[in-house]
Scaffold this motif. Structure first.
Motif, PDB file in Angstrom:
ATOM      1  N   GLU A   1       0.849  -1.187   0.000  1.00  0.00           N
ATOM      2  CA  GLU A   1       0.000   0.000   0.000  1.00  0.00           C
ATOM      3  C   GLU A   1       0.889   1.244   0.000  1.00  0.00           C
ATOM      4  O   GLU A   1       1.647   1.462   0.951  1.00  0.00           O
ATOM      5  CB  GLU A   1      -0.903   0.012   1.226  1.00  0.00           C
TER       6      GLU A   1
ATOM      7  N   GLU B   1       1.355   3.535   3.069  1.00  0.00           N
ATOM      8  CA  GLU B   1       1.959   2.962   4.271  1.00  0.00           C
ATOM      9  C   GLU B   1       3.468   2.816   4.158  1.00  0.00           C
ATOM     10  O   GLU B   1       4.123   2.384   5.115  1.00  0.00           O
ATOM     11  CB  GLU B   1       1.335   1.589   4.548  1.00  0.00           C
ATOM     12  N   GLN B   2       4.021   3.169   3.009  1.00  0.00           N
ATOM     13  CA  GLN B   2       5.457   2.968   2.783  1.00  0.00           C
ATOM     14  C   GLN B   2       6.274   4.138   3.313  1.00  0.00           C
ATOM     15  O   GLN B   2       5.815   5.277   3.342  1.00  0.00           O
ATOM     16  CB  GLN B   2       5.730   2.778   1.292  1.00  0.00           C
ATOM     17  N   ARG B   3       7.504   3.831   3.724  1.00  0.00           N
ATOM     18  CA  ARG B   3       8.459   4.849   4.140  1.00  0.00           C
ATOM     19  C   ARG B   3       9.569   4.900   3.100  1.00  0.00           C
ATOM     20  O   ARG B   3      10.134   3.874   2.724  1.00  0.00           O
ATOM     21  CB  ARG B   3       9.044   4.522   5.510  1.00  0.00           C
TER      22      ARG B   3
END
Length: 480
Positions: free
Chosen positions: A358, A361-363
């Motif tokens: 998603e 939701e990623q960094r």
């Protein structure tokens, strides 16, 4: 049949062509392909065709460092930029690697196989060792559309700049341009040359900066020095000056905002006051500054062929726009320059070993890779300076990674997602307060407050980091 390449680049715009050129230059033995959803090269510079479209950065930094910009104009129009991109692709032999009409819909990573499997809308399948997404973050399908009350009542034409019809003739017509950003300030002077009158209708103002369309120092250096040497000097000068001005504005916002307003006031006609039309409610660089080459917006305002109104829209009417103040703006054409729509990863559905990725939701690791996602990079440029400055650094970084994997016998690399927990409160990867950024913030990847999970808006610091710092930094993990 499934085609396999070492590197798969998605997007044949400014970033994708630059990435392919860097890959050929640094790793000539690598096989690659460029997947382009449309049927032509150019990306944004082919899609957007509204009157007056131009760069909002100087071409010495927006252009490629390995291919000097030769046009006399430092602030170039869209057709000139498009020609530059296409001629670069042709000169470097990139065009033959492009697969047109291939819109990527899904990409799945398999750790046992150490490869991506990429699917396109019309059923083609590719596999690759490394996937490089160079399609930017603007949606090509549609811009941001506001459903203004009474829209269906308007008797004229309503146009969004992203889908400008070739058949539209605005000659001797009354035009209302809704918006206050870069697109609006570009459109107003371009339309005013033929329209009977153009009104720029804004809910709130932006910071506007006028600068010459040509770089006088560049002209002198070109006459004295070899082409590449002149290009490097001008590019370096523009990088340093741009960095200094940005830092000055962020550190002294009150003083610099006052200076910007005074410069605008000196170019306005007496009939148009600075306040409220050019007094933003935010600090400089909370949103991008709007560039006005050769003061063309102010010349249009002084000529009387254009004006500016700061108000809120109550509704569209059959003959124009009704404002909340009670004023009515007559119009034959309404241009809704209401912003862009952002999309992460080009709308591609990503999975890693069957796990859905998603985007929101990623960094972002170094603003390019993502925690827990192997052998994938996303090319995103700067917001406070030329896009290509950072895009080119990202491409060079990808080449460094690939060379490192080969030297050490590794099959893949992946940022350790667990280390992102110590990087501070997550923030949007595009750290501006513009409306189009805020609307998409939840769906875009995030950055942290500390390196390497922070995306800095500083080319000079990134240059040292991405080109010279150790790749094995304890966060980036490697596997066979």
């Amino acid at each position: 049949m499934t085609e396999h390449v070492d590197v798969l680049i998605v997007g044949a715009g400014l970033s994708g062509i630059g990435a392919a050129c860097r890959l050929q230059e640094r790793l000539p033995g690598k096989t690659y392909a460029v997947l382009e959803a449309r049927d032509t090269i150019g990306g944004t510079w082919d899609l957007f065709r509204y009157p007056g479209i131009r760069s909002d950065s100087d071409m010495f930094t927006l252009g490629y460092p390995f291919r000097p910009w030769k046009d006399p104009k430092a602030i170039a129009d869209g057709p000139a930029i498009l020609s530059y991109i296409r001629s670069t692709a042709s000169s470097f032999g990139v065009t033959e690697h492009i697969r047109f009409g291939h819109r990527v819909t899904r990409a799945s990573w398999s750790t046992p196989d150490a490869r991506w499997t990429v699917s396109t809308a019309h059923g083609a399948t590719f596999t690759c060792r490394f996937l490089y997404l160079c399609s930017g973050y603007y949606s090509y399908d549609s811009g941001h559309v506001v459903d203004f009350p009474g829209r269906e009542e308007f008797g004229g034409e309503i146009v969004h700049p992203q889908h400008w019809p070739d058949s539209l003739d605005h000659t001797d017509k009354r035009v209302v341009v809704i918006g206050s950003g870069a697109t609006a300030v570009t459109l107003v002077p371009a339309l005013a040359s033929r329209a009977s009158h153009v009104t720029m209708l804004q809910r709130s103002p932006s910071y506007v900066v006028a600068r010459p369309g040509r770089d006088a120092l560049a002209d002198r250096l070109r006459a004295l020095l070899p082409e590449k040497a002149a290009h490097r000097l001008v590019r370096g000068k523009n990088v340093v000056m741009g960095t200094l001005f940005f830092q000055l504005m962020r550190r002294l916002p009150r003083r610099t905002s006052l200076v910007l307003r005074k410069r605008v006031a000196a170019q306005l006609p007496a009939s148009i006051p600075v306040d409220p039309h050019f007094v933003p409610s935010y600090d400089p660089w909370d949103q991008r500054l709007c560039l006005v080459p050769d003061a063309d917006l102010f010349r249009a305002l002084r000529s009387g062929r254009a004006d500016i109104v700061t108000d809120r829209i109550a509704r569209f009417t059959s003959s124009g726009v009704a404002l909340e103040s009670g004023r009515a703006l007559p119009a034959d054409v309404i241009v809704t320059a209401t912003g862009l729509r952002l999309v992460a990863f080009g709308g591609i559905a990503l999975t890693v070993d069957g796990r859905d990725i998603e985007p929101g939701e990623q960094r972002a690791y170094k603003g390019t890779m993502f925690g827990g996602v192997p052998n994938l990079a996303w090319c995103v440029g700067y917001t406070n300076s030329s896009w290509t400055l950072r895009a080119d650094l990202a491409s060079q970084y990808v080449c460094r990674l690939l060379a490192y994997l080969d030297r050490r016998g590794f099959a893949f690399c992946v940022p350790d997602a667990t280390s992102a927990a110590g990087a501070g409160r997550p923030r949007p990867i595009v750290d501006l307060q513009s409306g189009y950024i805020k609307r998409a913030a939840a769906d875009l990847p995030k950055q942290g407050g500390r390196r390497p999970w922070m995306m800095r808006q500083n080319y000079l610091l990134d240059l040292a980091d991405m080109r010279f710092n150790r790749l094995a930094d304890g966060v980036l993990r490697f596997g066979r």
